[in-house]
Design a protein around this motif. Sequence first.
Motif, short mmCIF file in Angstrom:
data_model
loop_
_atom_site.label_atom_id
_atom_site.label_comp_id
_atom_site.label_asym_id
_atom_site.label_seq_id
_atom_site.Cartn_x
_atom_site.Cartn_y
_atom_site.Cartn_z
N LEU B 100 0.84 -1.20 0.00
CA LEU B 100 0.00 0.00 0.00
C LEU B 100 0.88 1.26 0.00
O LEU B 100 0.65 2.20 -0.77
N THR B 107 -6.26 1.90 -1.38
CA THR B 107 -7.00 0.64 -1.44
C THR B 107 -6.26 -0.37 -2.31
O THR B 107 -5.72 -0.01 -3.37
N LEU B 108 -6.23 -1.63 -1.86
CA LEU B 108 -5.71 -2.72 -2.70
C LEU B 108 -6.89 -3.59 -3.12
O LEU B 108 -7.79 -3.85 -2.31
N ARG B 123 -7.10 1.40 3.54
CA ARG B 123 -6.26 1.91 4.61
C ARG B 123 -6.99 1.82 5.95
O ARG B 123 -6.40 1.53 6.98
#
Lengths: 215, 215
Positions: B100, B107-108, B123
């Motif tokens: 990240l 955001t992933l 996050r």
Amino acid sequence: MKLTPRQEEIIKLVKEKQPITSEELASKVGVTRAALRPDLAILTMIGVLDARPKVGYIYVDKPSQGIVNDYISGIKVHDIMSKPSFVKEDVTVYDAIVLLFLNDVGTLFVVDDEQHLIGAVSRKDFLKIAMGGTDIHRVPVGIIMTRMPNIVTVNENDSAVDVAKKIMTHEIDSIPVVERVSSTDDKEQLKIIGKVSKTNITRLFLKLSNNKNNI
Amino acid sequence: MKLTPRQEEIIKLVKEKQPITSEELASKVGVTRAALRPDLAILTMIGVLDARPKVGYIYVDKPSQGIVNDYISGIKVHDIMSKPSFVKEDVTVYDAIVLLFLNDVGTLFVVDDEQHLIGAVSRKDFLKIAMGGTDIHRVPVGIIMTRMPNIVTVNENDSAVDVAKKIMTHEIDSIPVVERVSSTDDKEQLKIIGKVSKTNITRLFLKLSNNKNNI
């Protein structure tokens, strides 16, 4: 904005034949120059056509950009700012994170006992310290915060465009809206009266598009 | 958009005397009705004045809103989306947080071996788990992610306004832009081709205001 069929025809003719004079346009449309004048005035005014003296009319590729630009430039920070969340610098990182979740914000502003801005701490700062194995129940926010004067601020009369530019340029989550005050020892201090984040800009974008539902 | 002095005078007169007919306006300005027609057409067209049949002209408080609205509504998701960051669901929370920070995103998106969308982790999710005393070196992302079908998605041909509305309504940091694909077992799956966050909307807002510098 809906154009009339005749205005659409004029635009089509200008695109094909540009530069084209009003005489030529009138003869192609089959009306007098006088009859065409209001349409040409409107199309020039809204920026679809450009009238070049002694040359004729030219088609402009980005209609209404000027109007959009003018409209947006008039919006001020105080029109879009929201309520900031505060924390004292001796509060532990853990308690500050709890506050962050309870207030559902991305940034806390750190203030002294007289409510003057001394720092800011974001979700990113908190995540960095929380993943590092530090005891967040003991470390105070003052240790990890970004400290004044390293904080980008705006005034409530700045334009929304200026604050959006600062947010993008400095990669900031939330900008404090401040006013200058004199503290007890005559040092100039900043008082926070609001904040602007990308959320406020997104909400403004929605208002501009006239979809105000559910916001 | 610059109005002419006569157009400004007409607006002032309408504000004072509304509703006012074109005859009355012409006599006050000191010209013929025919001479006034282009100006009235322009002011009505851009929405500053409203022409009410058998009543007269009325001043409208929000000029050019219609044009701004039309312009904005034409912008599509594929015009503003950016590159998403991916992670597999068996990656540890710690490694995902590192990713990240390295990718500098909020955001992933979690994908399977065929790159189909199975989840998302923000996050905020990471901060919640990191502050809780969980061993983030052992827990995989799959445990804390928001899992399909509980993820709001958009298509690249949706309008930017629609995606901004979803971002605000669902309080989402980053929306995946997806397209439907058939997987090997004929189940319908989603492939991520982009993402839109409040950062993209803020950048778009800046473009609309024509300040493209330093972005």
